[in-house]
Design an enzyme around this catalytic site. Structure first.
Site, mmCIF file in Angstrom:
data_model
loop_
_atom_site.group_PDB
_atom_site.id
_atom_site.type_symbol
_atom_site.label_atom_id
_atom_site.label_comp_id
_atom_site.label_asym_id
_atom_site.label_seq_id
_atom_site.Cartn_x
_atom_site.Cartn_y
_atom_site.Cartn_z
ATOM 1 N N ASN A 85 0.800 -1.221 0.000
ATOM 2 C CA ASN A 85 0.000 0.000 0.000
ATOM 3 C C ASN A 85 0.833 1.271 0.000
ATOM 4 O O ASN A 85 0.403 2.292 -0.541
ATOM 5 C CB ASN A 85 -0.930 -0.001 1.226
ATOM 6 N N SER A 141 -3.817 2.815 -8.669
ATOM 7 C CA SER A 141 -4.528 4.091 -8.769
ATOM 8 C C SER A 141 -5.256 4.173 -10.096
ATOM 9 O O SER A 141 -4.810 3.598 -11.098
ATOM 10 C CB SER A 141 -3.543 5.267 -8.663
ATOM 11 N N TYR A 154 4.182 9.619 -11.499
ATOM 12 C CA TYR A 154 3.240 8.873 -10.661
ATOM 13 C C TYR A 154 2.403 7.904 -11.489
ATOM 14 O O TYR A 154 2.273 6.723 -11.143
ATOM 15 C CB TYR A 154 2.333 9.845 -9.904
ATOM 16 N N SER A 155 1.820 8.406 -12.591
ATOM 17 C CA SER A 155 0.961 7.545 -13.404
ATOM 18 C C SER A 155 1.748 6.386 -13.998
ATOM 19 O O SER A 155 1.259 5.255 -14.076
ATOM 20 C CB SER A 155 0.281 8.349 -14.512
ATOM 21 N N LYS A 158 2.319 3.711 -11.295
ATOM 22 C CA LYS A 158 1.120 2.930 -10.989
ATOM 23 C C LYS A 158 0.734 2.026 -12.157
ATOM 24 O O LYS A 158 0.218 0.917 -11.949
ATOM 25 C CB LYS A 158 -0.029 3.861 -10.613
#
Length: 247
Positions: A85, A141, A154-155, A158
Site C-alpha cells: 500500500n 490508482s 506517478y501515473s 502505478k
C-alpha cells in the site's frame, strides 16, 4: 487455529490504516509498517490490540530497505499475504522542473511505488511457494489507467504496478498464489487533501456518485480480495472510483 498473518505497508494512516483495521476485524494478524516511528502508527497498533503482530519501520525509497522489511516480516513468524500500500504522489511539471528535481522525483516515485512492491512481492512469493500459497495485494490508482496533468512519474509507476500485478498473477498461479489490486480514484486521505481543497467542486462533478471514496471503501474491496470468497480471482484490479472512469 492460528490467525493468518499479513504485512500491510504504509499502514499508519489513510488506506493502509483502513485495510489493517478491516483485516483485523476478519481475524487476520497484522504486521504494521511505517517509514519511521510515529504517533499515528502507534495509534493503529493500539487500536488493533492483540491482532497487531508487530510494528516495523523501513524507508522504502532507500536501497535494500524493502528487502529487509520483507525478510524480517517473514522471519518474525511467516506470512500468508502482503499488501503493498505504501506510495507517494509527487506532482511535477515535465517542462518546468529542473534536471535535479525531476531526477529526484522519478527516483523516489518509482522506488516507493514500484520497486519496493516488486521486491516485497518477490520475497513473499518465494516464501508462499514453499508454504502452500498466499496472496499479494497491490494498491494502484485510477491514474495508472488514464492521463493526468503533472503526474507523468506517478501515473507511470502505478501503470507499472498494475501490469506487474497481472504478470505475477499468471506466473504465480501454479504455486497457489493470488495476485490482485485495487485502483482508487479520489480518496479522502492526506495525500489527496490539497487537491480536494482547491478544486473540490470540479472533482465531484467528475464522479457520478458525487462523493469521493473513503479509506474504508478501499479497505472493503481489499478485505474481499484477501478473503476465501475471492479464491478464484487473480490478476484483477478493482476500480474504486464512483463510476468516474472505465477502461
Amino acid at each position: 487455529m492460528t490467525a493468518k498473518r499479513v504485512l500491510v505497508t504504509g499502514s499508519s494512516r489513510g488506506i493502509g490504516r483502513a485495510i489493517a483495521r478491516a483485516l483485523a476485524d476478519q481475524g487476520w494478524s497484522i504486521i504494521l509498517h511505517g517509514s519511521t516511528p510515529s504517533a499515528d502508527l502507534d495509534s493503529v497498533a493500539k487500536a488493533l490490540g492483540p491482532q497487531c503482530a508487530g510494528v516495523m519501520h523501513a524507508e522504502l525509497a532507500e536501497a535494500g530497505q524493502a528487502k529487509r522489511l520483507a525478510t524480517e516480516a517473514i522471519a518474525s513468524g511467516g506470512l500468508d499475504a502482503v499488501v503493498n500500500n505504501a506510495g507517494v504522489y509527487l506532482p511535477i511539471s515535465i517542462i518546468d522542473a529542473g534536471e535535479a528535481a525531476f531526477a529526484a522525483n522519478l527516483h523516489r516515485t518509482f522506488a516507493i511505488n514500484y520497486y519496493a512492491p516488486l521486491e516485497i512481492s518477490r520475497l513473499a512469493a518465494k516464501h508462499f511457494a514453499v508454504n502452500g500459497g498466499g496472496k499479494i495485494l497491490n494498491v494502484a490508482s485510477r491514474v495508472g489507467f488514464r492521463g493526468e496533468s503533472g503526474a507523468s512519474t506517478y501515473s507511470a509507476s502505478k501503470a507499472a504496478l498494475i501490469n506487474m500485478t497481472r504478470a505475477l498473477a499468471v506466473e504465480l498461479a501454479p504455486h497457489n498464489i493470488g495476485v490482485f489490486g485495487i485502483a482508487p480514484g479520489w480518496v479522502e486521505t492526506a495525500m489527496a487533501r490539497e487537491g480536494m481543497e482547491t478544486r473540490l467542486d470540479a472533482i465531484l462533478r467528475d464522479i457520478p456518485l458525487r462523493r469521493m471514496a473513503s479509506p474504508e471503501d478501499c479497505a472493503a474491496a481489499a478485505a474481499f480480495l484477501l478473503s476465501d470468497a475471492a479464491s478464484y480471482l487473480s490478476g484483477v484490479v478493482i476500480d474504486i472510483n464512483g463510476a468516474s472512469y472505465f477502461h
